[in-house]
Design a protein around this motif. Structure first.
Motif, PDB file in Angstrom:
ATOM      1  N   ALA A  86       0.835  -1.201   0.000  1.00 10.68           N
ATOM      2  CA  ALA A  86       0.000   0.000   0.000  1.00 10.68           C
ATOM      3  C   ALA A  86       0.869   1.250   0.000  1.00 10.68           C
ATOM      4  N   GLY A  87       0.514   2.215  -0.843  1.00 11.73           N
ATOM      5  CA  GLY A  87       1.249   3.467  -0.919  1.00 11.73           C
ATOM      6  C   GLY A  87       2.438   3.434  -1.856  1.00 11.73           C
ATOM      7  N   HIS A  88       2.647   2.319  -2.538  1.00 12.77           N
ATOM      8  CA  HIS A  88       3.793   2.180  -3.441  1.00 12.77           C
ATOM      9  C   HIS A  88       3.290   1.686  -4.786  1.00 12.77           C
ATOM     10  N   SER A  89       3.798   2.295  -5.851  1.00 15.97           N
ATOM     11  CA  SER A  89       3.383   1.877  -7.192  1.00 15.97           C
ATOM     12  C   SER A  89       4.308   0.791  -7.716  1.00 15.97           C
ATOM     13  N   VAL A  90       3.758  -0.046  -8.591  1.00 18.30           N
ATOM     14  CA  VAL A  90       4.558  -1.092  -9.223  1.00 18.30           C
ATOM     15  C   VAL A  90       5.717  -0.480  -9.987  1.00 18.30           C
ATOM     16  N   ASP A  91       5.457   0.582 -10.737  1.00 15.85           N
ATOM     17  CA  ASP A  91       6.513   1.197 -11.553  1.00 15.85           C
ATOM     18  C   ASP A  91       7.668   1.698 -10.703  1.00 15.85           C
ATOM     19  N   ASP A  92       7.348   2.301  -9.557  1.00 21.12           N
ATOM     20  CA  ASP A  92       8.407   2.835  -8.699  1.00 21.12           C
ATOM     21  C   ASP A  92       9.237   1.707  -8.100  1.00 21.12           C
ATOM     22  N   LEU A  93       8.588   0.638  -7.663  1.00 20.62           N
ATOM     23  CA  LEU A  93       9.326  -0.484  -7.083  1.00 20.62           C
ATOM     24  C   LEU A  93      10.209  -1.163  -8.121  1.00 20.62           C
ATOM     25  N   VAL A  94       9.700  -1.332  -9.328  1.00 21.13           N
ATOM     26  CA  VAL A  94      10.501  -1.916 -10.402  1.00 21.13           C
ATOM     27  C   VAL A  94      11.715  -1.031 -10.685  1.00 21.13           C
ATOM     28  N   ARG A  95      11.487   0.274 -10.751  1.00 19.08           N
ATOM     29  CA  ARG A  95      12.586   1.214 -11.007  1.00 19.08           C
ATOM     30  C   ARG A  95      13.694   1.048  -9.960  1.00 19.08           C
ATOM     31  N   ARG A  96      13.329   0.961  -8.715  1.00 21.63           N
ATOM     32  CA  ARG A  96      14.316   0.853  -7.647  1.00 21.63           C
ATOM     33  C   ARG A  96      15.114  -0.452  -7.746  1.00 21.63           C
ATOM     34  N   LEU A  97      14.421  -1.567  -7.972  1.00 22.38           N
ATOM     35  CA  LEU A  97      15.107  -2.856  -8.020  1.00 22.38           C
ATOM     36  C   LEU A  97      16.021  -2.972  -9.234  1.00 22.38           C
ATOM     37  N   ARG A  98      15.559  -2.536 -10.378  1.00 19.75           N
ATOM     38  CA  ARG A  98      16.380  -2.653 -11.578  1.00 19.75           C
ATOM     39  C   ARG A  98      17.573  -1.699 -11.543  1.00 19.75           C
ATOM     40  N   ALA A  99      17.415  -0.578 -10.848  1.00 15.64           N
ATOM     41  CA  ALA A  99      18.487   0.418 -10.809  1.00 15.64           C
ATOM     42  C   ALA A  99      19.717  -0.075 -10.065  1.00 15.64           C
ATOM     43  N   ARG A 100      19.561  -1.077  -9.192  1.00 19.84           N
ATOM     44  CA  ARG A 100      20.696  -1.518  -8.388  1.00 19.84           C
ATOM     45  C   ARG A 100      21.451  -2.690  -9.008  1.00 19.84           C
ATOM     46  N   GLN A 101      21.061  -3.163 -10.192  1.00 16.85           N
ATOM     47  CA  GLN A 101      21.777  -4.288 -10.795  1.00 16.85           C
ATOM     48  C   GLN A 101      23.083  -3.819 -11.434  1.00 16.85           C
TER      49      GLN A 101
END
Length: 579
Positions: free
Chosen positions: A285-300
């Motif tokens: 709740a309070g978090h968008s799918v797009d934002d979470l994907v952005r964060r995870l992919r950015a750290r690879q």
């Protein structure tokens, strides 16, 4: 009859008797049968009960249930009844009329003394008559090393008696007691709530122990197998209703942390994503799918494809520089192959870059199989998952067949395992490593285990090790690392299914009452420090474990959820077929 001189001075089974039921050789079983024939008095011993050669056992009546044992140099006399899966460990004293329930663990050097001398002033003590009211210990009780239990005491089911405690009064069910004299510290089901003392009769009979009167029978277990579907369904409903609250308490305004006030890490983000997908099939709740994907992919890391240990808060989201020394076989980044990869999959995405898996078989040979088989298995889990991700996301199956060929060739047909046990911790490292290894390979690719019955035999032997599933050892990793192998091998064979079911029922009974409203499960409910506090990791793992336990028992439909992430029951991808 075997003469004492023909027996070994130090027998491994005498001191590690939990290995007998699942791992004794034919010669060891014949020696044990002869040992039992030497006993005097009335005996009723289950086929896989074990009595150490060096134990002094002189009972008028001795009854022992399945997989119970009496360890080296124990001193056991009187009328003693021992339930299934119960243990009298080395150097323990059990004397008088003593009744032990199922699943009782008595630590080394403890004493249960179910008798007293009279104390009248007109005679010397040695001429006084003995009195005895007996000692009764309920199911699922752990009595710590050097504890002393005095005559007339009943210890209720599911209780823990601390090391060195002197127990002079009855112990209520689910209590944790310690001290001299022993006093209640808390209720096992509610770690923060002190346990009220057991009320005593208004005028107890005078006794050296001042113990309360003993009931005729031990108190019944609070949970039966019949209750488990209802309790499991109720727990799942509470978790579903409270998921936003328990995940929200671990959001500090910038990042997810495992527990309020916890440190920055990637895993809490993944656990939050897994939990909300598991229970309500959406993002936190309070978090968008797009934002979470952005964060995870950015750290690879583009060069290795790994996700280094770091934070996903906005301040740390610059693209990492190439870290070419990272390896899928070691370091904190190896687990992120699992948790970040599955979190992205739940969000409908995947890693942007393939993961580097150029690993030679000599590197696999050189993993620490002899003393850290868990670490070796975890490395194989990360490697197998990396190969699966590359195949699933990028169509690259490099090294898949090299890895699976190496694993099949290296599996021990006698134990079904990779690695060997060690006297310090028995099969713990090996079985835990087996879970990690097979999760990332055979389970993830939908392939059969090479030796499923041998694996079940070893896992069940390990499941009886009293050092593992009590106190801090009763934790999500240790339980998961038994139930997943039983569940996985159980897809190929019914071998010793009844024994596995009994263990699963005990574990399910033990965990269902540990949920903390609004906070979830602690990783180690009976442990110390942060491990005993509810958090995202403990909650995600235990909910997956509960699914595996209930599915093994044929009850998982009552939960209304099914894992889709790291602990998913389905393979991630099928092995490519020829042609």
């Amino acid at each position: 009859m075997t003469s004492p001189d023909s027996r070994p001075a130090v027998s491994r089974l005498d001191f590690l008797p939990w290995e007998y039921a699942g791992g004794a050789s034919a010669a060891e079983r014949e020696r044990q049968a002869e040992r039992q024939r030497e006993l005097t008095g009335e005996t009723d011993l289950a086929a896989d009960a074990f009595i150490a050669d060096t134990a002094a056992v002189f009972c008028n009546v001795l009854r022992m249930g399945e997989r119970s044992y009496i360890g080296a140099h124990a001193y056991v006399t009187g009328e003693v009844s021992i339930g299934a899966d119960s243990t009298i460990n080395p150097f323990t004293v059990v004397r008088g009329k003593v009744t032990l329930g199922d699943g009782v663990r008595i630590g080394a050097h403890a004493s249960l003394l179910a008798f007293n001398h009279g104390t009248a002033p007109d005679q010397p003590i040695f001429r006084q008559a003995h009195t005895s009211r007996g000692i009764t210990v309920g199911d699922d009780v752990w009595i710590g090393s050097n504890a002393l239990i005095l005559d007339g005491v009943t210890i209720g089911p599911h209780s823990i008696v601390g090391a060195g405690a002197v127990v002079t009064k009855n112990v209520a069910p689910w209590s944790v007691v310690a001290g001299n004299p022993a006093k209640p510290l808390r209720d096992r089901r509610h770690p923060s709530t002190p346990k009220p003392p057991v009320s005593e009769p208004a005028n107890p009979a005078p006794s050296l122990t001042s113990a309360a009167a003993v009931p005729a029978h031990p108190a019944p277990s609070l949970t039966s197998a019949v209750d488990l579907p209802r309790l499991a369904a109720e727990l799942a409903g509470r978790a579903r209703e409270q998921v936003d609250e328990l995940v929200g308490r671990c959001w500090d305004g910038e990042r997810f942390v495992d527990q309020p006030g916890g440190e920055a890490a990637i895993r809490p983000w993944c656990d939050a994503i897994e939990l909300t997908d598991l229970l309500v099939r959406r993002a936190p709740a309070g978090h968008s799918v797009d934002d979470l994907v952005r964060r995870l992919r950015a750290r690879q890391d583009p060069a290795t494809g790994l996700v280094p240990s770091s934070d996903l808060a906005d301040a740390g989201l610059e693209k990492p520089s190439s870290e070419s020394e990272l390896s899928v076989l070691e370091g904190g980044a190896s687990y992120h192959v699992l948790c970040a990869g599955y979190a992205l999959q739940l969000l409908g995405s995947c890693f942007e870059h393939p993961i580097r898996v150029d690993v030679a078989t000599d590197q696999l040979d050189n993993l620490p199989w002899a003393r850290n088989a868990w670490g070796a298995g975890a490395a194989i889990d990360a490697l197998g998952t990396a190969i699966a991700r590359n195949l699933n996301n990028h169509g690259d199956s490099a090294q898949l067949f090299t890895l699976m060929g190496w694993l099949t060739a290296r599996a021990d047909p006698e134990t079904g395992m990779w690695g060997t046990p060690h006297p310090d911790d028995g099969w713990l490292q090996v079985v835990n490593g087996f879970y990690r290894l097979t999760r990332g390979t055979y389970a993830q690719y939908g392939l059969p285990l090479p030796y499923p019955e041998a694996a079940i035999r070893t896992v069940l032997t390990h499941s009886q090790d009293q050092r593992v599933f009590s106190g801090d050892g009763f934790n999500a990793c240790n339980v998961l690392d038994v139930i997943h192998p039983l569940w996985l091998a159980g897809k190929q064979t019914e071998f010793r299914r009844a024994e596995g079911r009994r263990w699963a029922e005990r574990m399910l009974t033990a965990i269902l009452g540990r949920w903390v409203d609004g906070a979830g499960f602690a990783f180690a409910p009976d442990g110390d420090g942060d491990r005993a506090l509810p958090g995202l990791q403990g909650t995600e793992m235990w909910l997956a474990i509960i699914w595996l336990l209930t599915d093994y028992l044929g009850l998982s439909d009552v939960l209304g959820y099914r894992p889709r992430g790291v602990h998913r029951p389905e393979p991630l991808i099928a092995v490519p077929k020829l042609g």
